[in-house]
Each structure stands twice: as structure tokens, then as C-alpha cells.
Design an enzyme around this catalytic site. Sequence first.
Site, mmCIF file in Angstrom:
data_model
loop_
_atom_site.group_PDB
_atom_site.id
_atom_site.type_symbol
_atom_site.label_atom_id
_atom_site.label_comp_id
_atom_site.label_asym_id
_atom_site.label_seq_id
_atom_site.Cartn_x
_atom_site.Cartn_y
_atom_site.Cartn_z
ATOM 1 N N CYS A 115 35.051 44.490 34.568
ATOM 2 C CA CYS A 115 34.654 43.146 34.211
ATOM 3 C C CYS A 115 35.843 42.209 34.363
ATOM 4 O O CYS A 115 36.981 42.614 34.410
ATOM 5 C CB CYS A 115 34.103 43.097 32.787
ATOM 6 S SG CYS A 115 34.768 44.318 31.686
ATOM 7 N N ALA A 116 35.579 40.928 34.462
ATOM 8 C CA ALA A 116 36.588 39.884 34.641
ATOM 9 C C ALA A 116 37.322 40.069 35.956
ATOM 10 O O ALA A 116 36.722 40.026 37.002
ATOM 11 C CB ALA A 116 37.534 39.816 33.447
#
Length: 293
Positions: A115-116
Site C-alpha cells: 500500500c502507499a
Amino acid sequence: MDLSEFTIRPDPANPKLTERVSGLDQDGRPVEASVTVERPLTLYLNGQEIVTMMTIADYPDYLAVGYLLNQNMLKRDDRITGIDYDEEIDTVVVRTERATNYEQKLKKKTLTSGCAQGTAFGDVMETFESVRLNPDARLKTSWIYALSKKINLTPSLYLEAGAIHGCVLCQDDRPLVYMEDVGRHNAVDKVAGYMHLHGVPAHDKIFYTTGRLTSEMVIKTVQMGIPILISRSGFTAWGVELGRQANLTMVGRAKGKRFLALAGTDRLDFDADPASVGDEGGRHQRKGSRDDE
């Protein structure tokens, strides 16, 4: 280095890490909730901008060094001459004695499942394939149960506000360094940075994560030289394939009395009776560890 339990642990009372936000609940009643604060952090290596990542920014020095190590931009024998963090402009600069220039490499980065801002570069796999993990490392099943209980009962941002991942460096049944962040790869990099800056050996350590056992998680664990990886969550097929290739012990779905080992199973010592282990309370059950993950 003899580390006691929890050299670093989450600080949910830190006012910079959460905010109180008003809203409505399912019955339309006014409520206030704690939410995790994320902010951009731009990382420079010497004079070159490398990446801007979203993070809770509690350990920017460890995050910066760990990110550069795991992207092979910082070599293990590089001499770091300075780490400068400017909170006002959300910037951290890592300075090294060796001159660096990664302009071409930055053009070839590949998004991963993290994620990110998770990224991986082509030559990361070359380093991965050269790592030889400690074949004599052992994992007692009693340690799995003890670590799960200690980590899940520790006050954390997850319990306070959610929307966060946790990674913990452990030795035997002792959790040592517990990092959290909005991206699981950020939490991994913080641990990697801590180990590098404090000279913590990896051959006898265990890496515990609340996130999925993806290829990215396996690659970073192997790059750190840690032979055992435990998760509350499940596996991806490529993650298992890479783990077996590297002889990494992979234990997933470690929740309550249950777990599943899919790689490096020869390191396991079944010294505990699962029937003697209690179930987890609902408050400590993370979404990522449920059966439908």
C-alpha cells in the site's frame, strides 16, 4: 547485542499521530473517533530527490535509511555522514561519503502490491538471490503463540485508531522493535533502518507482521537477512515461491491457536499443545487475519 523486550513500541498517546474527528454512527448519533494522521515525507539521498511517501513520520531517520537499503540505493558498507530531518517542510536527507546518482534507476521503478508508495527496482532480485539465510535458525511453536499474545495486547495505534500496519523484530519469544505505519512497507523499512543504524544482527531474529505475506514482504525480509517471517494474515503464491527459493520460514494466519507454515518448515519445533492456547478476544482481531482474507 542483548535487547530487552520492546526497545521501541508504539506510542498511541503521541498527539502528532492521531486526531479526533467528529461524525455520525450507524444510528445517526454524533460521535468522535480517533483517526491516524498521515503526512508526506520527501526523501533525498545526498542532493537527489528519491521519493515522496505517505507516512506517520514518527521515525523518519529509520524509515529513510531502511527504504534506501531495501531499494539497494544504500549499500551495507556505505558510511552515512548525516541524516537531517526538517519537520516543517516534511523532508529527510540522508548523506553518504560515497557519491550517488540514481537518475536512471529511478526511471525504471516498478509498483508492487504494497500500500502507499511500495516500489521495487530490477536489481533488487539480484541481491535477493545472493542472500543465504541461517539454516540453523529455529522456531518453536510456543514462541509463535507467545509473540502473538504479547504483540496483540500491546497498546498500539491500530487499537487506538486503526488504518495502520505493524511490523515487529523479535528474538525467540521476545518482541524487540515494534513499528507501525500506514503502509506495511514503511513499517518494514523502519525496522530495517533501526537494525542498520544500531548494528543489530539478523541471523537469529524473527520478523512478525500484521500484513499479507506478499512477494514484497518476502524480498525485504530476505534482504534484511532474517530467516523467519510470521504474519497474522495470508499468503500470495509468488510470496510462497520466493520464500521457498530463499529457504525463508514462512508462517501465516497466526491467530490464537492456529497457524499455517508453507515454507522453511524444517526450522519448526512443535513444542506447544495448541489445545492449551486460548482464543483471541474480538478487540484484538485484525481484519487482515480473518479467514476470508
